[in-house]
Design a protein around this motif. Structure first.
Motif, short mmCIF file in Angstrom:
data_model
loop_
_atom_site.label_atom_id
_atom_site.label_comp_id
_atom_site.label_asym_id
_atom_site.label_seq_id
_atom_site.Cartn_x
_atom_site.Cartn_y
_atom_site.Cartn_z
N LYS A 7 10.84 0.90 0.23
CA LYS A 7 11.72 1.55 1.20
C LYS A 7 11.13 2.87 1.66
CE LYS A 7 16.04 -0.51 -0.51
NZ LYS A 7 17.33 -0.24 -1.18
N ILE A 8 10.59 3.64 0.70
CA ILE A 8 10.00 4.95 1.05
C ILE A 8 8.76 4.75 1.91
CG2 ILE A 8 8.86 6.99 0.10
CD1 ILE A 8 10.74 6.75 -2.31
N ILE A 9 7.93 3.77 1.54
CA ILE A 9 6.71 3.49 2.31
C ILE A 9 7.07 3.08 3.73
CG2 ILE A 9 4.78 1.87 2.53
CD1 ILE A 9 4.57 1.91 -0.54
N TRP A 10 8.09 2.24 3.88
CA TRP A 10 8.51 1.80 5.22
C TRP A 10 9.11 2.95 6.02
CZ3 TRP A 10 7.55 -1.79 8.51
CH2 TRP A 10 8.41 -1.99 9.61
N LYS A 11 9.86 3.80 5.35
CA LYS A 11 10.48 4.94 6.01
C LYS A 11 9.42 5.88 6.58
CE LYS A 11 13.74 8.72 5.17
NZ LYS A 11 14.58 9.42 4.13
N GLU A 12 8.33 6.04 5.88
CA GLU A 12 7.25 6.92 6.34
C GLU A 12 6.07 6.09 6.83
OE1 GLU A 12 6.30 9.67 3.26
OE2 GLU A 12 8.36 10.39 3.05
N LEU A 17 0.57 4.24 7.58
CA LEU A 17 -0.33 3.37 8.32
C LEU A 17 -1.75 3.93 8.31
CD1 LEU A 17 -0.74 0.89 10.10
CD2 LEU A 17 -0.14 2.29 12.08
N TRP A 18 -1.87 5.23 8.50
CA TRP A 18 -3.20 5.85 8.48
C TRP A 18 -3.81 5.79 7.08
CZ3 TRP A 18 -5.61 6.45 12.78
CH2 TRP A 18 -4.90 6.70 13.97
N ILE A 19 -2.99 6.00 6.08
CA ILE A 19 -3.49 5.89 4.71
C ILE A 19 -3.93 4.45 4.43
CG2 ILE A 19 -2.87 6.07 2.27
CD1 ILE A 19 -0.88 8.23 3.02
N LEU A 20 -3.16 3.49 4.92
CA LEU A 20 -3.48 2.08 4.72
C LEU A 20 -4.81 1.73 5.38
CD1 LEU A 20 -1.81 -0.15 3.28
CD2 LEU A 20 -1.14 -0.96 5.54
N LEU A 21 -5.01 2.21 6.60
CA LEU A 21 -6.27 1.95 7.31
C LEU A 21 -7.45 2.59 6.58
CD1 LEU A 21 -5.14 2.45 11.03
CD2 LEU A 21 -5.74 0.29 9.90
N LEU A 346 -1.53 -3.27 -1.08
CA LEU A 346 -1.32 -3.80 0.27
C LEU A 346 -2.60 -3.75 1.09
CD1 LEU A 346 2.15 -2.12 1.06
CD2 LEU A 346 1.73 -4.53 0.44
N ALA A 347 -3.32 -2.64 0.95
CA ALA A 347 -4.59 -2.50 1.68
C ALA A 347 -5.61 -3.52 1.20
CB ALA A 347 -5.14 -1.08 1.51
N SER A 348 -5.61 -3.79 -0.12
CA SER A 348 -6.59 -4.73 -0.69
C SER A 348 -6.39 -6.15 -0.17
CB SER A 348 -6.52 -4.71 -2.22
OG SER A 348 -5.33 -5.33 -2.69
N LEU A 390 -11.07 -3.77 -6.60
CA LEU A 390 -9.70 -3.27 -6.79
C LEU A 390 -9.62 -2.35 -8.00
CD1 LEU A 390 -6.75 -3.32 -5.89
CD2 LEU A 390 -6.41 -5.33 -7.36
N ALA A 391 -10.32 -2.71 -9.08
CA ALA A 391 -10.31 -1.88 -10.28
C ALA A 391 -10.92 -0.50 -10.01
CB ALA A 391 -11.07 -2.58 -11.41
N VAL A 392 -12.06 -0.49 -9.29
CA VAL A 392 -12.71 0.78 -8.96
C VAL A 392 -11.81 1.62 -8.05
CG1 VAL A 392 -14.70 1.85 -7.82
CG2 VAL A 392 -15.03 -0.15 -9.27
N MET A 393 -11.26 0.97 -7.04
CA MET A 393 -10.38 1.68 -6.11
C MET A 393 -9.12 2.19 -6.80
SD MET A 393 -11.60 1.95 -3.00
CE MET A 393 -10.11 2.23 -2.05
N ALA A 394 -8.59 1.43 -7.77
CA ALA A 394 -7.40 1.86 -8.50
C ALA A 394 -7.69 3.12 -9.30
CB ALA A 394 -6.92 0.74 -9.42
N ILE A 395 -8.87 3.15 -9.94
CA ILE A 395 -9.27 4.35 -10.69
C ILE A 395 -9.36 5.55 -9.75
CG2 ILE A 395 -11.13 5.41 -12.02
CD1 ILE A 395 -11.72 2.58 -13.13
N ILE A 396 -9.98 5.31 -8.58
CA ILE A 396 -10.12 6.38 -7.58
C ILE A 396 -8.73 6.86 -7.13
CG2 ILE A 396 -10.89 6.90 -5.24
CD1 ILE A 396 -13.18 4.90 -5.70
N ALA A 397 -7.83 5.92 -6.86
CA ALA A 397 -6.49 6.28 -6.39
C ALA A 397 -5.73 7.09 -7.43
CB ALA A 397 -5.71 5.01 -6.02
N VAL A 398 -5.80 6.67 -8.68
CA VAL A 398 -5.09 7.37 -9.76
C VAL A 398 -5.64 8.79 -9.92
CG1 VAL A 398 -4.67 7.44 -12.25
CG2 VAL A 398 -4.43 5.29 -10.99
N LEU A 399 -6.98 8.90 -9.91
CA LEU A 399 -7.59 10.23 -10.05
C LEU A 399 -7.25 11.11 -8.85
CD1 LEU A 399 -11.14 9.27 -11.41
CD2 LEU A 399 -9.22 10.26 -12.69
N SER A 400 -7.17 10.50 -7.66
CA SER A 400 -6.89 11.27 -6.45
C SER A 400 -5.46 11.79 -6.41
CB SER A 400 -7.15 10.41 -5.21
OG SER A 400 -8.49 9.97 -5.19
N VAL A 401 -4.53 11.02 -6.94
CA VAL A 401 -3.11 11.37 -6.85
C VAL A 401 -2.63 12.15 -8.07
CG1 VAL A 401 -0.78 10.38 -6.68
CG2 VAL A 401 -2.65 9.36 -5.40
#
Length: 421
Positions: A7-12, A17-21, A346-348, A390-401
């Motif tokens: 719901k939050i993702i859809w609301k914003e 969309l830019w983050i997804l791209l 979703l992006a993957s 996906l595993a590499v990107m997940a590590i990157i996402a966790v470290l980034s956030v």
């Protein structure tokens, strides 16, 4: 919580969309880097079919590099060349440190030269590498004979061959163990198949190719068009392989000076392997992929971190409200990390579909552009690439956030609500 995140993702959705791209683009590029590295690692782990431990190549040159051309016109010179080269080989073979010695022409592993030809089994044509080797070649490189025997000079094996299968374990679409004879490309010579050798690669990263081994005679060896093609290969006893190059050169340099030939150098096969990697530009390829991947990962981390930092700052009131209602710092951090992972998932999915289509439709175009496309197609390959990426990107996402989320969890709820109001 997942439904709330959706719901939050859809609301914003405009911001997301830019983050997804951004994540789709990063995932796609990283996919092809992963594809090349996984493909190369898989090839490296496959059996080569030969062993170069304790092996060396002894380079024997002619004092006049153009003199070998006289062999074709001068019978006396030809006979002297036969005898000189065979004498050198016998002296090498008799050295106490040598376990096995062989002669060959463009046959050793990691050779920059390649001789190929086609042969027929009935009406089926098989094109592969052909090699002229002495009987000891299989012992030097520990190439296993799966059936039959090796060559025998006393058995008149000039029209006999030993074959090995290609990547599909077949030779001319047949089981090599069931083949008794093969014919030359012109169908003017029929060869008896006296043995089947284990399949081999030219080097680790290449595919298995069918090989046709011919018995090397001293006439073949002397008539080789260049001394660069002639190969004196040896396997040294492990107990004697300590500073072998210097010791052998000092002991044998005068003995192997048989006019018109002399010993020019001794090269470990491991060094020839390094030279071949450089020649084929594999080292540059791996360096480029690793450098590009590292650059990509750093930029993804910075972009994702910056994006989520701004998002978290803009949602301070929401964070304050959650904490005022009893949310813990840990739950706030988990919320933002899960949100990032959900966006990544979703992006993957989008990127996965995109990568498959690029790999199957645009592979040739991307290869011409120098991008790392292996041509690896198949469900297992796609799933493996997807999981790894996906595993590499997940590590990157966790470290980034993680860091922005940690900072956000330290916000004073009262102050954040007051600032927003």
């Amino acid at each position: 919580m997942i439904s709330q995140l959706f719901k939050i993702i859809w609301k914003e959705k405009k911001v997301n969309l830019w983050i997804l791209l951004e994540l789709v683009l990063a995932f796609t590029i990283l996919w092809f880097c992963s594809d090349t590295l996984i493909f190369s690692l898989t090839k490296m782990l496959e059996p080569k079919g030969f062993n170069i431990d304790h092996t060396y190549m002894i380079d024997v040159w002619n004092e006049d590099e153009d003199a070998d051309l006289e062999i074709f016109d001068d019978e006396e010179y030809r006979e002297n060349a036969y005898d000189a080269l065979w004498t050198i080989f016998e002296r090498i073979n008799n050295h106490p440190a040598i376990e096995h010695a062989s002669l060959s022409i463009v046959a050793s592993p990691y050779s920059g030269s390649y001789w190929g030809n086609c042969y027929f089994v009935d009406s089926i044509r098989e094109c592969g590498q052909y090699k002229f080797v002495s009987p000891e070649f299989f012992d030097v490189f520990q190439i296993e004979l799966l059936k039959g025997r090796t060559f025998d000079y006393d058995a008149n094996d000039s029209e006999s061959v030993i074959i090995s299968a290609g990547a599909n374990n077949l030779f001319a679409e047949r089981n090599p163990f069931q083949i008794d004879t093969i014919e030359s490309a012109k169908r003017d010579v029929k060869y008896n198949v006296i043995g089947v050798a284990n399949k081999t690669k030219r080097m680790e990263l290449e595919e298995y190719r069918s090989v046709i081994y011919h018995c090397l005679t001293k006439e073949h060896f002397a008539l080789s068009s260049s001394y660069y093609n002639r190969e004196f290969c040896v396997r040294v006893k492990p107990s004697a392989d300590n500073d072998f190059v210097n010791k052998f050169f000092d002991e044998m340099v005068s003995q192997l000076d048989v006019e018109p030939y002399f010993m020019a150098s001794i090269t470990p096969m491991s060094d020839r392997r390094k030279e071949y990697f450089e020649f084929a530009e594999y080292d540059d390829m791996f360096k480029s992929i690793f450098a590009f991947s590292a650059f990509l990962i750093v930029n993804i981390v910075l972009c994702v971190m910056g994006t989520f930092w701004l998002r978290i700052q803009s949602r301070r009131a929401d964070i304050g409200l959650r904490m005022a209602l009893g949310a813990t710092k840990k739950s706030v951090q988990s919320f933002f990390i899960l949100e990032a992972l959900l966006l990544l998932f979703l992006a993957s999915i989008i990127a996965f579909i995109l990568c498959i289509n690029i790999n199957e439709v645009l592979a040739d175009v991307l290869e011409n552009l120098g991008l790392p496309i292996t041509g690896n197609i198949g469900f297992k390959v796609y799933i493996t690439n997807y999981i790894v990426t996906l595993a590499v990107m997940a590590i990157i996402a966790v470290l980034s956030v993680w860091y922005p989320a940690k900072r956000a969890s330290k916000i004073n709820p009262v102050e954040s609500l007051r600032i927003e109001n």
